[in-house]
Design an enzyme around this catalytic site. Structure first.
Site, PDB file in Angstrom:
ATOM      1  N   ARG A   1       3.552  -0.709  15.394  1.00  0.00           N
ATOM      2  CA  ARG A   1       3.911  -1.490  16.572  1.00  0.00           C
ATOM      3  C   ARG A   1       5.300  -1.146  17.122  1.00  0.00           C
ATOM      4  O   ARG A   1       5.518  -1.112  18.324  1.00  0.00           O
ATOM      5  CB  ARG A   1       3.966  -2.974  16.157  1.00  0.00           C
ATOM      6  CG  ARG A   1       2.922  -3.814  16.763  1.00  0.00           C
ATOM      7  CD  ARG A   1       2.954  -5.159  16.069  1.00  0.00           C
ATOM      8  NE  ARG A   1       1.829  -5.233  15.152  1.00  0.00           N
ATOM      9  CZ  ARG A   1       0.667  -5.751  15.509  1.00  0.00           C
ATOM     10  NH1 ARG A   1       0.484  -6.248  16.687  1.00  0.00           N
ATOM     11  NH2 ARG A   1      -0.337  -5.786  14.656  1.00  0.00           N
TER      12      ARG A   1
ATOM     13  N   ASP B   1      -7.671   3.521  -4.646  1.00  0.00           N
ATOM     14  CA  ASP B   1      -7.257   2.696  -5.769  1.00  0.00           C
ATOM     15  C   ASP B   1      -6.278   3.591  -6.521  1.00  0.00           C
ATOM     16  O   ASP B   1      -6.698   4.539  -7.192  1.00  0.00           O
ATOM     17  CB  ASP B   1      -8.446   2.331  -6.651  1.00  0.00           C
ATOM     18  CG  ASP B   1      -8.036   1.406  -7.771  1.00  0.00           C
ATOM     19  OD1 ASP B   1      -6.956   1.637  -8.360  1.00  0.00           O
ATOM     20  OD2 ASP B   1      -8.767   0.457  -8.072  1.00  0.00           O
ATOM     21  N   HIS B   2      -4.990   3.323  -6.366  1.00  0.00           N
ATOM     22  CA  HIS B   2      -4.048   4.340  -6.832  1.00  0.00           C
ATOM     23  C   HIS B   2      -4.107   4.561  -8.342  1.00  0.00           C
ATOM     24  O   HIS B   2      -3.673   5.591  -8.842  1.00  0.00           O
ATOM     25  CB  HIS B   2      -2.618   4.064  -6.337  1.00  0.00           C
ATOM     26  CG  HIS B   2      -1.874   3.034  -7.118  1.00  0.00           C
ATOM     27  ND1 HIS B   2      -1.989   1.695  -6.885  1.00  0.00           N
ATOM     28  CD2 HIS B   2      -1.000   3.145  -8.138  1.00  0.00           C
ATOM     29  CE1 HIS B   2      -1.210   1.047  -7.729  1.00  0.00           C
ATOM     30  NE2 HIS B   2      -0.596   1.891  -8.502  1.00  0.00           N
TER      31      HIS B   2
ATOM     32  N   GLU C   1       3.484  -5.825 -16.265  1.00  0.00           N
ATOM     33  CA  GLU C   1       4.626  -5.404 -15.450  1.00  0.00           C
ATOM     34  C   GLU C   1       5.811  -6.277 -15.807  1.00  0.00           C
ATOM     35  O   GLU C   1       5.649  -7.482 -16.036  1.00  0.00           O
ATOM     36  CB  GLU C   1       4.321  -5.589 -13.975  1.00  0.00           C
ATOM     37  CG  GLU C   1       3.257  -4.673 -13.455  1.00  0.00           C
ATOM     38  CD  GLU C   1       3.058  -4.877 -11.967  1.00  0.00           C
ATOM     39  OE1 GLU C   1       3.729  -4.187 -11.200  1.00  0.00           O
ATOM     40  OE2 GLU C   1       2.261  -5.746 -11.590  1.00  0.00           O
TER      41      GLU C   1
ATOM     42  N   HIS D   1      -7.779  -2.132 -10.013  1.00  0.00           N
ATOM     43  CA  HIS D   1      -7.237  -1.206 -11.011  1.00  0.00           C
ATOM     44  C   HIS D   1      -7.849  -1.389 -12.406  1.00  0.00           C
ATOM     45  O   HIS D   1      -8.295  -0.446 -13.032  1.00  0.00           O
ATOM     46  CB  HIS D   1      -5.720  -1.359 -11.120  1.00  0.00           C
ATOM     47  CG  HIS D   1      -5.001  -1.292  -9.803  1.00  0.00           C
ATOM     48  ND1 HIS D   1      -5.419  -0.506  -8.774  1.00  0.00           N
ATOM     49  CD2 HIS D   1      -3.888  -1.922  -9.357  1.00  0.00           C
ATOM     50  CE1 HIS D   1      -4.587  -0.641  -7.745  1.00  0.00           C
ATOM     51  NE2 HIS D   1      -3.649  -1.505  -8.081  1.00  0.00           N
TER      52      HIS D   1
HETATM   53  C1  BG6 Z   1      -0.422  -2.581  -6.807  1.00  0.00           C
HETATM   54  C2  BG6 Z   1      -0.217  -4.067  -6.823  1.00  0.00           C
HETATM   55  O1  BG6 Z   1      -1.708  -2.251  -6.403  1.00  0.00           O
HETATM   56  O2  BG6 Z   1      -0.199  -2.086  -8.121  1.00  0.00           O
HETATM   57  C3  BG6 Z   1       1.162  -4.418  -7.294  1.00  0.00           C
HETATM   58  O3  BG6 Z   1      -0.418  -4.576  -5.512  1.00  0.00           O
HETATM   59  C4  BG6 Z   1       1.432  -3.792  -8.637  1.00  0.00           C
HETATM   60  O4  BG6 Z   1       1.342  -5.829  -7.372  1.00  0.00           O
HETATM   61  C5  BG6 Z   1       1.111  -2.315  -8.601  1.00  0.00           C
HETATM   62  O5  BG6 Z   1       2.807  -3.985  -8.915  1.00  0.00           O
HETATM   63  C6  BG6 Z   1       1.193  -1.716  -9.988  1.00  0.00           C
HETATM   64  O6  BG6 Z   1       1.080  -0.330  -9.885  1.00  0.00           O
HETATM   65  P1  BG6 Z   1       1.718   0.612 -10.983  1.00  0.00           P
HETATM   66  O7  BG6 Z   1       1.292   1.979 -10.562  1.00  0.00           O
HETATM   67  O8  BG6 Z   1       3.200   0.390 -10.925  1.00  0.00           O
HETATM   68  O9  BG6 Z   1       1.131   0.176 -12.266  1.00  0.00           O
END
Ligand code: BG6
Length: 505
Positions: free
Chosen positions: A46, A180-181, A219, A243
């Site tokens: 935007r 989905d990383h 985390e 995840h």
């Molecule tokens: C993200 C979440 O998809 O994954 C976050 O939205 C989380 O809340 C993160 O902190 C964790 O990813 P990684 O790669 O640091 O384990």
């Protein structure tokens, strides 16, 4: 790159994800020579900005969130970057986008191949694909068009189904890449290699030898500046729906017939279809939810979740979730799976632990503190590697047994750089390889599994939300999920070390 020159369009270009992950990852691909010969990147959001201003911003992001040490090619790289502001909601404005794309194509000599990455608030995931279709940017006659969608795909089962229908009205499933990383993490992919390239593991990878499976993703950070988003999400939607279940899928799947994306994704889907539903009335016994409360970590005040910015002071959003469940198929029948995730736990660690069954008769003297079962620990992060725990004779008289570790750390593979998850996934999207992306049915099955839990939490005040002090391993009650004498979660780091890092005990 064999699959062709293209323009990479990022919606949400002024956002955090673009700065922190996407642009540094694409720069790293550029330095490694992995981008197509003719490549251009178009940032869309935007905010009004010129190409030059956007380039300057991206330069500082690459410097700040660097993925690769070589920064000598930044100037050359940013010349490939363009920007346009757009009213993303407004279909009538999309002619601006087509105009800009046409200009870039002319300047750079690039055909119609285009990737659209939606790094926007989730409420835009239905709108943008529809608006792109109104200006025919979904049509592939002049080159491929791909849509990359960040999580969360939907908020619950109904909204995910609705979103699916909205998108599939104008786009083909093959064009859609749901990111989905976790699937881009090297060690998550290594689960496949560990299982299917080693003759010793696969024969023991089933209900005959495995007692239970544990997946932890903890985390140490809290919600930081994402309180507003997290309030609408919570741990179950943020981490478990995507995840953690994907990690379970790779851990539990059958061997695929090949490494083709469809073969692998079919096997993951079958795992999700075999998840035994947790009925609403079972939720209180099979699922624990928690929320971090204020405490003191290493002498410093740590805020509770309700004190975080953007969070309702009466919030019932869970920042911790632990679930016990079963996979009803021949391989896993009767084997409990325990998964947990939480924010503000003692350390950042993601790992899969395969707990093997004990020997039928234990001959040796036994220290109550020494586990008598073998454990295979697959460490996904941060200290990527594999650890096997087994019993050895303690030197000296008698037959005392102690547990020892056979431990491999990825860091020992010197000179090998582990690419970031985004680097791998973005590269795959450019190649059209969707193996590491979640497909629609998987996402829908994951929502089906979690829906009763979400509904039960919403409707039933009897399901407690436990407070846990920031910096601890979550509610003590989650220990009750793990039944069986002497069984507990594995605590990769019982106490916070001075530097707050992972420590193997
Ligand atoms: C993200 C979440 O998809 O994954 C976050 O939205 C989380 O809340 C993160 O902190 C964790 O990813 P990684 O790669 O640091 O384990």
């Amino acid at each position: 790159m064999e699959n062709g020159n293209h323009i990479y369009v990022i919606f949400g270009a002024s956002g955090d994800l673009t700065k922190r992950k996407l642009i540094p990852a694409i720069y790293s691909l550029f330095v490694q020579g992995s981008l197509s010969d003719k490549f251009a990147l178009l940032g869309v959001s935007r905010t009004e900005m010129s190409d030059e201003e956007f380039r300057l911003n991206m330069k500082s992001s690459i410097n700040k969130f660097k993925e690769i040490d070589d920064l000598s090619k930044i100037e050359e790289f940013v010349q490939k970057i363009y920007y346009t502001s757009l009213k993303i909601n407004d279909a009538a404005d999309y002619s601006v986008l087509t105009g800009k794309l046409k200009d870039i194509r002319n300047i750079c000599g690039i055909g119609g191949n285009t990737i659209f990455y939606l790094s926007t608030p989730p409420s835009m995931y239905g709108v943008i694909p529809k608006n792109l279709a109104t200006v025919k940017l979904n049509v592939q006659s002049d080159g491929w068009k791909r849509l990359i969608i960040e999580k969360p795909f939907g908020y619950d089962l109904d909204s995910a189904l609705k979103l699916k229908d909205e998108i599939l009205r104008d786009w083909e499933e093959e064009q859609i890449f749901r990111i989905d990383h976790y699937l881009g993490k090297e060690t998550v992919q290594n689960l496949l290699v560990t299982r299917f390239s080693n003759g010793i593991f696969e024969p023991l990878w089933n209900r005959n030898f495995i007692h239970h499976v544990e997946v932890t993703s903890s985390e140490s950070i809290g919600v930081e500046n994402r309180g507003g988003y997290y309030e609408t999400s919570g741990a179950l939607r943020d981490m478990v729906q995507n995840h953690l279940l994907q990690v379970v899928g790779l851990t539990a799947m059958e061997p695929p017939s090949s490494l083709e994306p469809v073969a692998i994704r079919n096997e993951i889907l079958k795992v999700f279809q075999s998840l035994r539903p947790i009925k609403k009335e079972e939720v209180k016994d099979s699922v624990i939810r928690g929320q971090y409360i204020s405490s003191s970590i290493k002498g410093e005040h740590a805020k509770g979740y309700r004190e975080e910015e953007g969070v309702n002071p009466d919030s019932h959003t869970e920042t911790y979730a632990a679930i016990k469940f079963y996979i009803d198929n021949w391989r896993w029948g009767g084997v409990p799976f325990y998964i947990r995730t939480g924010k503000r736990l003692p350390t950042r660690v993601t790992e899969v632990v395969i707990h093997y069954k004990p020997t039928p008769h234990f001959l040796f003297s036994q220290d109550a503190n020494v586990p008598t079962c073998n454990q295979l620990v697959i460490r996904i992060q941060p200290d990527e590697g594999i650890l096997l725990k087994f019993g050895m004779k303690t030197p000296g008289a008698g037959f005392d047994v102690q547990t020892v570790n056979m431990d491999f750390h990825y860091s020992e593979l010197s000179n090998i750089r582990i690419p970031s998850a985004y680097e791998r996934l973005l590269h795959d999207s450019m190649k059209g390889d969707s193996t590491l992306y979640a497909r629609t049915e998987e996402v829908i099955e994951a929502w089906k599994f979690l829906s009763p839990i979400l509904e039960s939490w919403k409707e039933n005040n009897e399901v407690p939300l436990f407070g846990y002090p920031a910096g601890t391993w979550g509610p003590e009650h989650s220990d009750d999920l793990i039944e069986g004498e002497g069984m507990t979660w594995r605590y990769p780091c019982k106490n916070l070390s001075n530097d707050g890092n992972y420590c193997e005990l």
